[in-house]
Enzyme design. Sequence first.
Site, PDB file in Angstrom:
ATOM      1  N   ALA A  67      38.904  37.207  75.865  1.00 52.29           N
ATOM      2  CA  ALA A  67      39.635  37.601  77.076  1.00 52.29           C
ATOM      3  C   ALA A  67      39.889  36.393  77.975  1.00 52.29           C
ATOM      4  CB  ALA A  67      38.858  38.676  77.834  1.00 52.29           C
TER       5      ALA A  67
ATOM      6  N   GLY B  80      42.714  34.581  76.377  1.00 53.75           N
ATOM      7  CA  GLY B  80      43.870  35.471  76.408  1.00 53.75           C
ATOM      8  C   GLY B  80      44.484  35.578  77.787  1.00 53.75           C
ATOM      9  N   ASP B  81      43.642  35.587  78.812  1.00 58.20           N
ATOM     10  CA  ASP B  81      44.121  35.623  80.197  1.00 58.20           C
ATOM     11  C   ASP B  81      44.988  34.400  80.488  1.00 58.20           C
ATOM     12  OD1 ASP B  81      44.202  36.418  83.021  1.00 58.20           O
ATOM     13  OD2 ASP B  81      42.768  34.789  83.349  1.00 58.20           O
ATOM     14  N   ALA B  82      44.517  33.235  80.078  1.00 54.89           N
ATOM     15  CA  ALA B  82      45.256  31.992  80.320  1.00 54.89           C
ATOM     16  C   ALA B  82      46.571  31.958  79.540  1.00 54.89           C
ATOM     17  CB  ALA B  82      44.389  30.790  79.950  1.00 54.89           C
TER      18      ALA B  82
ATOM     19  N   GLU C 254      49.006  34.500  81.114  1.00 51.36           N
ATOM     20  CA  GLU C 254      49.445  33.997  82.432  1.00 51.36           C
ATOM     21  C   GLU C 254      50.506  32.911  82.251  1.00 51.36           C
ATOM     22  OE1 GLU C 254      49.203  33.377  86.734  1.00 51.36           O
ATOM     23  OE2 GLU C 254      47.857  34.725  85.659  1.00 51.36           O
TER      24      GLU C 254
END
Length: 132
Positions: free
Chosen positions: A14, A17-19, A22
Amino acid sequence: MNVDPRQLNSLALAYIGDAVYELFVRNHLIQLGQVKPQQLHNEAVKYVSGTSQSTIIHEWIDQKRLTAEEEAVVRRGRNAKSHSIPKNVSISAYRYATAFEALMGYHYLMDNKERLHELMNEAINDTNELNN
């Protein structure tokens, strides 16, 4: 170091994945011609908020748009135990947002570029539909 994403902690998936998502969203907004920082931020939040990501992953699950392997990654991400849950989102939404981000991180680290871009484009389109 070679890390097997299938063995990696869901919160680590996560995290990356967030980066990745984004950056994808920011690039998408720049390509649309939005360049004012405050406008970019306000638009990006529509896509990367925990509530939005939770809604998208629920939709994908309900519509059977994920493979069995992806569903397993989502389950692992949803069940990951985090000690820092933001105050502006429910625990349930936060867990599903984590699942969404884990799925993005999984495909990124597995080097599944085609599927990653397909999912990110779907997420952008689904978010646009929800906001219109």
